[in-house]
Design an enzyme around this catalytic site. Structure first.
Site, mmCIF file in Angstrom:
data_model
loop_
_atom_site.group_PDB
_atom_site.id
_atom_site.type_symbol
_atom_site.label_atom_id
_atom_site.label_comp_id
_atom_site.label_asym_id
_atom_site.label_seq_id
_atom_site.Cartn_x
_atom_site.Cartn_y
_atom_site.Cartn_z
ATOM 1 N N TYR A 19 -71.473 59.094 63.338
ATOM 2 C CA TYR A 19 -70.146 60.136 63.177
ATOM 3 C C TYR A 19 -69.216 59.290 62.199
ATOM 4 O O TYR A 19 -68.523 60.043 61.446
ATOM 5 C CB TYR A 19 -69.783 60.715 64.262
ATOM 6 C CG TYR A 19 -68.497 61.735 64.146
ATOM 7 C CD1 TYR A 19 -68.683 63.018 63.418
ATOM 8 C CD2 TYR A 19 -67.310 61.281 64.430
ATOM 9 C CE1 TYR A 19 -67.593 64.022 63.524
ATOM 10 C CE2 TYR A 19 -66.169 62.185 64.404
ATOM 11 C CZ TYR A 19 -66.610 63.618 63.726
ATOM 12 O OH TYR A 19 -65.432 64.222 63.550
ATOM 13 N N ALA A 20 -68.498 58.362 62.514
ATOM 14 C CA ALA A 20 -67.555 57.549 61.853
ATOM 15 C C ALA A 20 -67.965 57.127 60.668
ATOM 16 O O ALA A 20 -67.226 57.534 59.528
ATOM 17 C CB ALA A 20 -67.335 56.180 62.660
ATOM 18 N N ILE B 270 -58.470 66.530 68.424
ATOM 19 C CA ILE B 270 -57.933 68.169 68.627
ATOM 20 C C ILE B 270 -59.069 68.912 69.274
ATOM 21 O O ILE B 270 -60.358 68.842 69.156
ATOM 22 C CB ILE B 270 -58.155 68.889 67.109
ATOM 23 C CG1 ILE B 270 -57.344 67.836 66.045
ATOM 24 C CG2 ILE B 270 -57.530 70.232 67.033
ATOM 25 C CD1 ILE B 270 -55.898 67.888 66.342
ATOM 26 N N SER C 155 -69.955 59.041 58.595
ATOM 27 C CA SER C 155 -70.019 60.121 57.851
ATOM 28 C C SER C 155 -68.613 60.508 57.516
ATOM 29 O O SER C 155 -68.545 61.443 56.386
ATOM 30 C CB SER C 155 -70.727 61.341 58.506
ATOM 31 O OG SER C 155 -69.882 61.706 59.758
ATOM 32 N N LYS C 156 -67.679 60.247 58.304
ATOM 33 C CA LYS C 156 -66.245 60.788 58.120
ATOM 34 C C LYS C 156 -65.380 59.748 57.340
ATOM 35 O O LYS C 156 -64.725 60.125 56.443
ATOM 36 C CB LYS C 156 -65.583 61.028 59.359
ATOM 37 C CG LYS C 156 -65.838 62.190 59.905
ATOM 38 C CD LYS C 156 -65.556 63.381 59.067
ATOM 39 C CE LYS C 156 -65.882 64.566 60.169
ATOM 40 N NZ LYS C 156 -65.749 66.056 59.200
ATOM 41 N N VAL D 8 -73.855 74.691 55.086
ATOM 42 C CA VAL D 8 -73.302 73.650 53.774
ATOM 43 C C VAL D 8 -74.329 72.574 53.401
ATOM 44 O O VAL D 8 -74.286 72.166 52.442
ATOM 45 C CB VAL D 8 -72.158 72.962 54.164
ATOM 46 C CG1 VAL D 8 -71.081 74.268 54.468
ATOM 47 C CG2 VAL D 8 -71.967 72.118 55.350
ATOM 48 N N ASN E 205 -64.304 72.487 55.444
ATOM 49 C CA ASN E 205 -64.275 72.164 56.930
ATOM 50 C C ASN E 205 -65.221 71.776 57.701
ATOM 51 O O ASN E 205 -65.169 71.396 58.844
ATOM 52 C CB ASN E 205 -63.213 73.424 57.304
ATOM 53 C CG ASN E 205 -63.283 73.542 58.627
ATOM 54 O OD1 ASN E 205 -62.265 72.555 59.266
ATOM 55 N ND2 ASN E 205 -63.891 74.276 59.401
#
Length: 247
Positions: free
Chosen positions: A154-155, A176, A157-158, A65, A91
């Protein structure tokens, strides 16, 4: 429950493993036609075989992607193969689990290219190819609301994920257990579980029924929001207290 999704076309990036795969299989059970893409050819082949053994057709396309040409090729292949596009699910994602100051520029660009730029590009590609009533789903993370110490990139980016009759929503999962997160969970399972009121980690199968339903017409008034599917992770501090009190 019949969600009346029969015949709809669903495209899922990173759909050959984890939450994406679980959703893809659920859509197939609902009678949808599903296309998935991913970077790992072996995982795509396993998914293709799994679909075939269950009597379904799963269209698999090797694509990253972060590669805009490859992502556009995936979108065009799905539309040309199935004739339309109804649901696009951003996703695909990756994680860099280290302190922000230790992240190189190359690692930062790679993370943002997949987790943020890929979502923007995928959403635009989908909107251009959808008809009235389409749905775009974006994968966020609980780290977007409550960053994990030593995990700032990471935080970011989300946190960044979040007309024409197309509904758009994001979902925020808790911890998860997937192929991507299993390494982080090992050795910390008890600590991670203790912060979740349901007293267990989530699975892709916990998310798939909710996400599939939200892309059906039953959720036709759900748009422009983030849906939390976290086992109650944010509802109370020290949730393990109640479990300990019962024992």
């Amino acid at each position: 429950m019949d969600l009346k999704l029969q015949g709809r076309v669903v495209a899922i990036t990173g759909g050959a493993s984890g939450i994406g795969r679980s959703c893809a299989l659920r859509y197939l059970e609902e009678g949808c036609r599903v296309a998935v893409c991913g970077r790992n050819r072996a995982k795509l082949e396993v998914f293709r075989r799994q679909c075939r053994e269950a009597g379904h057709e799963g269209l698999c396309v090797e694509a990253d992607v972060a590669d805009m040409e490859a992502l556009e090729r995936f979108a065009d292949t799905a539309v040309s193969h199935f004739g339309r596009l109804d649901v696009w699910y951003n996703n695909a994602g990756m994680g860099i689990y280290k302190p922000l100051m230790d992240v190189s520029l190359e690692e930062w660009d790679g993370l943002m290219g997949i987790n943020l730029r890929g979502v923007f590009a995928g959403s635009r590609l989908a909107a251009e190819r959808m008809q009235q009533g389409g749905v775009i789903v974006n994968a966020s993370s609980f780290a977007a609301r409550m960053p994990v110490a030593g995990n700032g990139a990471y935080a970011v980016s989300k946190w960044g994920v979040g007309a024409r009759g197309i509904r758009v929503f994001a979902y925020m999962p808790g911890m998860i257990e997937t192929e991507l997160t299993r390494g982080r969970i090992e050795g910390h399972r008890e600590t991670m579980t203790s912060s979740i009121p349901l007293n267990r980690l989530g699975t892709p199968e916990d998310l798939a029924p909710v996400l599939v339903m939200l892309t059906s017409d039953l959720a036709g008034y759900v748009t422009g929001c983030t849906v939390e599917i976290s086992g109650g992770k944010f509802c109370v501090q020290n949730p393990h207290f109640a479990w300990a009190a019962e024992n």
